[in-house]
Design a protein around this motif. Structure first.
Motif, PDB file in Angstrom:
ATOM      1  N   THR A 113       0.837  -1.193   0.000  1.00  0.00           N
ATOM      2  CA  THR A 113       0.000   0.000   0.000  1.00  0.00           C
ATOM      3  C   THR A 113       0.877   1.249   0.000  1.00  0.00           C
ATOM      4  N   ASN A 114       0.400   2.255  -0.706  1.00  0.00           N
ATOM      5  CA  ASN A 114       1.073   3.546  -0.781  1.00  0.00           C
ATOM      6  C   ASN A 114       0.171   4.559  -0.096  1.00  0.00           C
ATOM      7  N   ARG A 115       0.547   4.986   1.097  1.00  0.00           N
ATOM      8  CA  ARG A 115      -0.279   5.948   1.842  1.00  0.00           C
ATOM      9  C   ARG A 115      -0.447   7.271   1.116  1.00  0.00           C
ATOM     10  N   GLU A 116       0.447   7.587   0.202  1.00  0.00           N
ATOM     11  CA  GLU A 116       0.376   8.850  -0.533  1.00  0.00           C
ATOM     12  C   GLU A 116      -0.679   8.815  -1.637  1.00  0.00           C
ATOM     13  N   ALA A 117      -1.222   7.665  -1.958  1.00  0.00           N
ATOM     14  CA  ALA A 117      -2.134   7.522  -3.094  1.00  0.00           C
ATOM     15  C   ALA A 117      -3.473   8.207  -2.893  1.00  0.00           C
ATOM     16  N   LYS A 118      -3.766   8.675  -1.705  1.00  0.00           N
ATOM     17  CA  LYS A 118      -5.048   9.340  -1.440  1.00  0.00           C
ATOM     18  C   LYS A 118      -5.235  10.598  -2.273  1.00  0.00           C
ATOM     19  N   ASP A 119      -4.162  11.167  -2.800  1.00  0.00           N
ATOM     20  CA  ASP A 119      -4.224  12.372  -3.628  1.00  0.00           C
ATOM     21  C   ASP A 119      -3.934  12.073  -5.101  1.00  0.00           C
ATOM     22  N   GLU A 120      -3.970  10.813  -5.453  1.00  0.00           N
ATOM     23  CA  GLU A 120      -3.574  10.381  -6.792  1.00  0.00           C
ATOM     24  C   GLU A 120      -4.776   9.832  -7.563  1.00  0.00           C
ATOM     25  N   PRO A 121      -4.595   9.502  -8.842  1.00  0.00           N
ATOM     26  CA  PRO A 121      -5.701   8.944  -9.628  1.00  0.00           C
ATOM     27  C   PRO A 121      -6.254   7.667  -8.999  1.00  0.00           C
ATOM     28  N   SER A 122      -7.489   7.334  -9.325  1.00  0.00           N
ATOM     29  CA  SER A 122      -8.140   6.175  -8.706  1.00  0.00           C
ATOM     30  C   SER A 122      -7.361   4.882  -8.932  1.00  0.00           C
ATOM     31  N   ALA A 123      -6.717   4.701 -10.075  1.00  0.00           N
ATOM     32  CA  ALA A 123      -5.950   3.477 -10.338  1.00  0.00           C
ATOM     33  C   ALA A 123      -4.780   3.318  -9.377  1.00  0.00           C
ATOM     34  N   ALA A 124      -4.296   4.420  -8.803  1.00  0.00           N
ATOM     35  CA  ALA A 124      -3.165   4.376  -7.877  1.00  0.00           C
ATOM     36  C   ALA A 124      -3.600   4.085  -6.443  1.00  0.00           C
ATOM     37  N   ARG A 125      -4.890   4.075  -6.188  1.00  0.00           N
ATOM     38  CA  ARG A 125      -5.394   3.952  -4.818  1.00  0.00           C
ATOM     39  C   ARG A 125      -5.596   2.513  -4.370  1.00  0.00           C
ATOM     40  N   GLY A 126      -5.268   1.583  -5.214  1.00  0.00           N
ATOM     41  CA  GLY A 126      -5.406   0.176  -4.850  1.00  0.00           C
ATOM     42  C   GLY A 126      -4.181  -0.330  -4.117  1.00  0.00           C
ATOM     43  N   ARG A 127      -3.971  -1.624  -4.209  1.00  0.00           N
ATOM     44  CA  ARG A 127      -2.830  -2.261  -3.560  1.00  0.00           C
ATOM     45  C   ARG A 127      -1.999  -3.003  -4.590  1.00  0.00           C
ATOM     46  N   GLY A 128      -0.744  -3.188  -4.265  1.00  0.00           N
ATOM     47  CA  GLY A 128       0.137  -3.996  -5.091  1.00  0.00           C
ATOM     48  C   GLY A 128       0.857  -3.225  -6.174  1.00  0.00           C
ATOM     49  N   PRO A 129       1.681  -3.949  -6.931  1.00  0.00           N
ATOM     50  CA  PRO A 129       2.519  -3.318  -7.963  1.00  0.00           C
ATOM     51  C   PRO A 129       1.733  -2.558  -9.027  1.00  0.00           C
ATOM     52  N   GLU A 130       0.540  -3.025  -9.373  1.00  0.00           N
ATOM     53  CA  GLU A 130      -0.252  -2.318 -10.386  1.00  0.00           C
ATOM     54  C   GLU A 130      -0.608  -0.904  -9.916  1.00  0.00           C
ATOM     55  N   ALA A 131      -0.989  -0.784  -8.657  1.00  0.00           N
ATOM     56  CA  ALA A 131      -1.319   0.540  -8.115  1.00  0.00           C
ATOM     57  C   ALA A 131      -0.070   1.422  -8.064  1.00  0.00           C
ATOM     58  N   LEU A 132       1.066   0.849  -7.676  1.00  0.00           N
ATOM     59  CA  LEU A 132       2.301   1.638  -7.655  1.00  0.00           C
ATOM     60  C   LEU A 132       2.702   2.058  -9.058  1.00  0.00           C
ATOM     61  N   HIS A 133       2.454   1.200 -10.032  1.00  0.00           N
ATOM     62  CA  HIS A 133       2.760   1.555 -11.418  1.00  0.00           C
ATOM     63  C   HIS A 133       1.847   2.693 -11.885  1.00  0.00           C
ATOM     64  N   ALA A 134       0.597   2.710 -11.420  1.00  0.00           N
ATOM     65  CA  ALA A 134      -0.305   3.820 -11.746  1.00  0.00           C
ATOM     66  C   ALA A 134       0.244   5.132 -11.179  1.00  0.00           C
ATOM     67  N   THR A 135       0.821   5.077  -9.982  1.00  0.00           N
ATOM     68  CA  THR A 135       1.477   6.254  -9.421  1.00  0.00           C
ATOM     69  C   THR A 135       2.642   6.688 -10.304  1.00  0.00           C
ATOM     70  N   ALA A 136       3.445   5.727 -10.735  1.00  0.00           N
ATOM     71  CA  ALA A 136       4.588   6.039 -11.597  1.00  0.00           C
ATOM     72  C   ALA A 136       4.128   6.691 -12.903  1.00  0.00           C
ATOM     73  N   ARG A 137       3.096   6.144 -13.525  1.00  0.00           N
ATOM     74  CA  ARG A 137       2.578   6.728 -14.778  1.00  0.00           C
ATOM     75  C   ARG A 137       2.086   8.160 -14.541  1.00  0.00           C
ATOM     76  N   TRP A 138       1.402   8.369 -13.420  1.00  0.00           N
ATOM     77  CA  TRP A 138       0.894   9.699 -13.072  1.00  0.00           C
ATOM     78  C   TRP A 138       2.051  10.703 -12.961  1.00  0.00           C
ATOM     79  N   LEU A 139       3.122  10.319 -12.270  1.00  0.00           N
ATOM     80  CA  LEU A 139       4.285  11.199 -12.141  1.00  0.00           C
ATOM     81  C   LEU A 139       4.958  11.436 -13.492  1.00  0.00           C
ATOM     82  N   ARG A 140       5.108  10.374 -14.271  1.00  0.00           N
ATOM     83  CA  ARG A 140       5.785  10.476 -15.565  1.00  0.00           C
ATOM     84  C   ARG A 140       5.012  11.336 -16.554  1.00  0.00           C
TER      85      ARG A 140
END
Length: 178
Positions: free
Chosen positions: A38-65
């Motif tokens: 879990t990424n506690r920072e995902a509360k301010d990120e797109p909905s795909a980043a708010r889940g759990r596991g590598p897919e959600a972390l990858h959504a965070t990475a795409r958002w930043l990129r």
């Protein structure tokens, strides 16, 4: 407490996780993040980043990129205490795309358009909880005020405020209207 960076495999995993935020695939992120991470920072990120596991972390990475090019984290210190690893870093890059901030309900709250590919460098502290050699939890302390100042978001000029409002309006339109 171990403060060296090159002898502890958990610290190396955490450092690698930051490198993968800039360039990694979901498969590479699965090598460092547990399936229920879990990424506690995902509360301010797109909905795909708010889940759990590598897919959600990858959504965070795409958002930043999407917003930032040439993303890089320089690690100044790495400290381990039990199952916690803490990295003191400087994140740098250039804003070449719009940065979108999200509300609690995952709707678009604000959009910060790029201002000519401005560069930035801000300090951050990343906290990781480790289990069986992989990250199971992440949270961070960031200097978002300095980021906003360096990128020209704050204090906003009247023209930039208008650009922000137009960008937010475009981002809130249904996908079919884009």
């Amino acid at each position: 407490m171990d403060t060296t960076t090159n002898t502890d495999p958990d610290k190396a995993t955490c450092i690698r996780s930051l490198e993968l935020m800039a360039t990694g695939s979901v498969e590479e992120l699965a090598e460092v993040y547990g399936p229920e991470a879990t990424n506690r920072e995902a509360k301010d990120e797109p909905s795909a980043a708010r889940g759990r596991g590598p897919e959600a972390l990858h959504a965070t990475a795409r958002w930043l990129r999407e917003a930032y090019s040439d993303l890089h984290w320089e690690v100044h210190d790495a400290v381990r205490d039990g199952d916690l690893v803490v990295l003191h870093t400087t994140m740098s890059g250039r804003q070449t795309g719009p940065f979108t901030a999200y509300a609690d309900d995952a709707s678009v709250e604000m959009v910060f358009p790029p201002r000519g590919g401005r560069a930035f460098a801000v300090t951050q502290t990343h906290w990781f909880r480790m289990q069986d050699g992989r990250i199971v939890e992440h949270w961070a302390n960031r200097d978002d005020l300095s980021l906003g100042q360096q990128l020209g978001w704050t204090p906003p000029t009247p023209v930039y405020l208008a650009r922000m409002l137009l960008a937010r309006r475009r981002a809130r339109r249904p996908a079919s209207a884009h």
